[in-house]
Design a protein around this motif. Sequence first.
Motif: not given
Length: 338
Positions: A33-34, A9, A31, A13-14, A37
């Motif tokens: 979307e995280y 990731v 979260y 994006s984290t 991934k």
Amino acid sequence: MGIHVPSNVPMESTPFKGMEFEADEIAYDFYNEYGRKAGFSIKKEYVNKCKKTGVVTSRRFVCTKAGVRGKDKRDQNVKNPRAETRCVCEARLVIILNRDSKKYVVSEFIVEHNHYLHLPSTVHMMLSQRKVAATHAIEIDLAHELGLKLKQSYELLSKQVGGYDNLGFTKQDHKNYLHTKRQRDMEHGAAASLRRYFSRQLKENPSYYFATQLDYEELIINIFWAEARMIIDYSHFGDVIMFNTTYSTNRDARPLGVFLGLNHHRETVIFGGALLYGETIESFVWLFETFLEAMSEKKPITIFTDQDATMLAAIKVVMPKTYHALYNWHMWQNAEKH
């Protein structure tokens, strides 16, 4: 299984402790979307709100494998109990409202999971990641209006994005979207017209009977009706009846169910009709119970139906002493296929 930490990731994006969001739903989307991934699904575990204003003051988002299932309160004789999918995973994201800045701040972020993470090829199957996007919804509606079947529409969409993995939702999600759309269309459009029609019929003849089944959102699922002539005919010729849902299926995939029989001249008579949005066991139980209520609880001696398993299960519940048989036509159709 050991500790599993997402490694693929990007940093941007984290989440991180101290990160700010304008709204709690924005934090959820970030979260989620995280999780997409990283390879896991999320859920909302708890929310705290201000009693005076109702404003969300804190939230916790967790991995769907967090916690354990409570004691099974179902029948102990269940043959195929649902498998346990949770494993007390501690991965989470907690946000708290900063009353000065009016923003939500990450107060806790646990990155480690105690289970294997999904591969990119299977991530679209996770519950929180399955979503029919607005652009896909438009295409689904268009395909539906053109008369494409669900399977054809789903395959067409998957080819446009390069495969099912890139679509972002399953065929069941596709079906659920159309089902919900039909229910809402029915509630706000055709349902009002049908109610007006049934009300007029009831005023003209108090013996006219109609009923609607609602879901938990009070949207119409199924409709049943019977005219006075049908009820009288059933009282004379209702020992043997037939119920079929293959007479007509409109573009909304809503079958027309018809209760039929034969009179003393061997002519076909109709005992009642139904428009079916849902074809679950619960729906058929409601339909058969409603039919019997309209017919003063007189149960038929024999009922002929097609080979629908849900229909058979409902008959066993509502009319356990009624003899159930299958149409010859359906048996011939099945023989030709196999």
